[in-house]
Write an enzyme that holds these catalytic residues in place. Structure first.
Site, PDB file in Angstrom:
ATOM      1  N   LYS A   1      81.023-199.016  66.582  1.00  0.00           N
ATOM      2  CA  LYS A   1      79.815-198.336  66.262  1.00  0.00           C
ATOM      3  C   LYS A   1      79.357-198.903  64.754  1.00  0.00           C
ATOM      4  O   LYS A   1      79.720-198.744  64.040  1.00  0.00           O
ATOM      5  CB  LYS A   1      79.977-196.889  66.196  1.00  0.00           C
ATOM      6  CG  LYS A   1      80.344-196.433  67.697  1.00  0.00           C
ATOM      7  CD  LYS A   1      80.706-194.783  67.790  1.00  0.00           C
ATOM      8  CE  LYS A   1      79.678-193.645  67.218  1.00  0.00           C
ATOM      9  NZ  LYS A   1      79.943-192.599  67.213  1.00  0.00           N
TER      10      LYS A   1
ATOM     11  N   THR B   1      71.131-193.414  69.924  1.00  0.00           N
ATOM     12  CA  THR B   1      70.851-192.223  69.186  1.00  0.00           C
ATOM     13  C   THR B   1      69.147-192.222  69.447  1.00  0.00           C
ATOM     14  O   THR B   1      68.504-193.167  69.199  1.00  0.00           O
ATOM     15  CB  THR B   1      70.948-192.602  67.579  1.00  0.00           C
ATOM     16  OG1 THR B   1      72.361-193.113  67.586  1.00  0.00           O
ATOM     17  CG2 THR B   1      70.777-191.563  66.848  1.00  0.00           C
TER      18      THR B   1
END
Length: 484
Positions: free
Chosen positions: A222, A280
């Site tokens: 990530k 996101t």
């Protein structure tokens, strides 16, 4: 799901989506991979969710990958005695490493990461609650970080804290993560996402922990630290996939810097054969509304046009009011966007990036053929999934069917753009290439993936049965394989 979609959809499970009934609807709406967020929930809850996903996927006759997302060293403030406080610009406020985590007041609050005191100095900027609250450090005194509030607002319990520009010394894997990795491996997930890695060494360490548990799960980095952006090449090289985690990344490097970083990652990843997930707030408004904003649709479409492998829903499906509608909105956005003209990837013919193995060379040639002839489908026999990974790095409208006897490989390829896992028998001997070809075409004809007169590219390894041994490509009329 009718129409073939090249871009994959990842959906986060949570209270809004974990029931078998909603899971069934999510999968029928087009979810390819589910995300288990280990920041919340117990091991038993994650295990049950994985079982329900597999049952729903089997019911619908598809493979759905499972991604376990580790919490990582998320730095949070403690709780307030009154549940929250209101901060105003110019106010003096203390982040107190010595204060109990339940003892916050209007003047100070505790913190989960005590080492923050050693990671900041006067002039450093702290961002709380995803950057909605901004404080500047004016003095560090013992365990107290004295700050001046720049942008105020309500600060409630357990909100996150970041340092602008990065520079925190926290290791990527906490003790909790190490235990959660054991749980994820026991569940048999296809991917494990590592939060806040700084460089490739963090990913190598995580891989060693996963392999020690006997798991072959893929590792997803990530990208959410400023250091990760600086060390992007090493992270791409050490990972099986990367996630553009735009929440914490935006807080660390500034929101205006996120779009060019996202595009850079999507541009660089193919050189390392690394799939990308863009994540996101992709359809954040659908937590409360049944349709997305035009800006959100544009966001999804631009990620697709830039060649992302997958797009991810977080709170929209985990806790939102419209989890199925969010997947449906992503699906139709991808379908419309993928109608735009596509060109071969620059690396297809670029001599600067020559293939590194025989199977990669075969994969590239197969993709070349799809641009030169009216190929209906690619059928790739694969043990490891590597051949279809190499194929998926190149832009094409032609679907790639990953023919594999291994459930672990079928789960792994669910994340690859343009790739659909198809189960086959694993009882082929080294000299059974012709029989395997007939069986594969028979399945594709039966499932109406191709018609008898269609051209199909076949790739396989001879002798059969070895991982990474693809050495053959051929073009066949679907019906002609039965004439030999």
């Amino acid at each position: 799901m009718g129409v073939f979609r090249r871009t994959k959809i990842v959906a986060t499970l949570g209270p809004a989506s974990e029931s078998p009934k909603v899971l069934d609807r999510l999968i029928r709406a087009g979810v390819n991979v589910v995300r288990l967020n280990f920041s919340h929930g117990t091991a038993d809850e994650h295990r049950k969710r994985a079982e329900n996903v597999r049952a729903a996927a089997k019911k619908n006759g598809v493979y759905v990958g499972i991604l376990a997302d580790m919490q990582g060293p998320k730095i949070r403030c403690g709780k307030f005695k009154k549940g929250k406080t209101m901060l105003t610009p110019g106010q003096h406020f203390i982040v107190d490493g010595a204060l109990g985590l339940n003892d916050g007041t209007d003047e100070r609050v505790g913190i989960t990461y005590k080492e923050l005191v050693g990671d900041v100095e006067p002039g450093a900027r702290l961002l709380l609650n995803d950057g909605l609250i901004v404080m500047d450090v004016v003095e560090v005194k013992g365990q107290e970080i004295h700050c001046t509030v720049v942008i105020g607002g309500e600060l409630s319990n357990n909100k996150g804290i970041n340092r602008a520009g990065g520079g925190l010394s926290a290791a990527a894997l906490t003790d909790k993560d190490k235990e959660d990795i054991k749980t994820a491996c026991a569940i048999g997930v296809d991917y494990i996402a590592i939060s806040f890695p700084r460089d490739g060494a963090d990913m190598d360490y995580a891989r060693s922990l996963v392999r020690a548990e006997g798991s072959n799960a893929g590792l997803v980095a990530k990208v959410e630290r400023a250091e990760a952006v600086l060390n992007l090449d090493s992270i791409l090289e050490a990972s099986d996939a990367v996630m553009v985690a735009r929440g914490d990344l935006g807080v660390e490097i500034g929101d205006a810097s996120v779009p060019p970083v996202q595009k850079r990652i999507l541009r660089e990843a193919p050189k390392h054969n690394t799939p990308v997930i863009v994540a996101t707030q992709m359809m954040e408004s659908m937590c409360n509304n049944p349709i997305p904003t035009r800006a959100e649709v544009n966001d999804v479409a631009n990620a697709v046009l830039d060649g992302t492998d997958a797009i991810m829903l977080s709170g929209e499906t985990a806790a939102g009011k419209y989890p199925v509608e969010a997947v449906e909105a992503m699906h139709r956005t991808c379908i419309e966007t993928e109608k735009q003209p596509v060109m071969p990837s620059p690396s297809t013919r670029d001599p600067r990036y020559p293939p590194q193995s025989v199977d990669e060379c075969i994969a590239r040639q197969a993709m070349e053929v799809t641009h030169a002839m009216p190929i209906k489908a690619i059928a790739a026999f694969t043990q490891s999934g590597n051949t279809v990974l190499f194929m998926s790095r190149h832009v094409s409208r032609v679907p790639i069917y990953a023919l594999t006897p291994l459930q672990s490989t079928a789960g792994r390829v669910t994340l690859f753009r343009n790739v659909i896992p198809k189960p086959i028998s694993g009882d082929y001997g080294p000299s059974d290439a012709q029989r395997a070809t007939k069986d594969a075409i028979a399945v594709m004809l039966y499932d109406k993936l191709v018609e008898p007169d269609d051209l199909v590219v076949m790739t396989l390894g001879t002798p059969m049965g070895a991982a990474g041994a693809t050495n053959t490509m051929k073009i066949v009329h679907a019906s002609s394989v039965f004439e030999a």
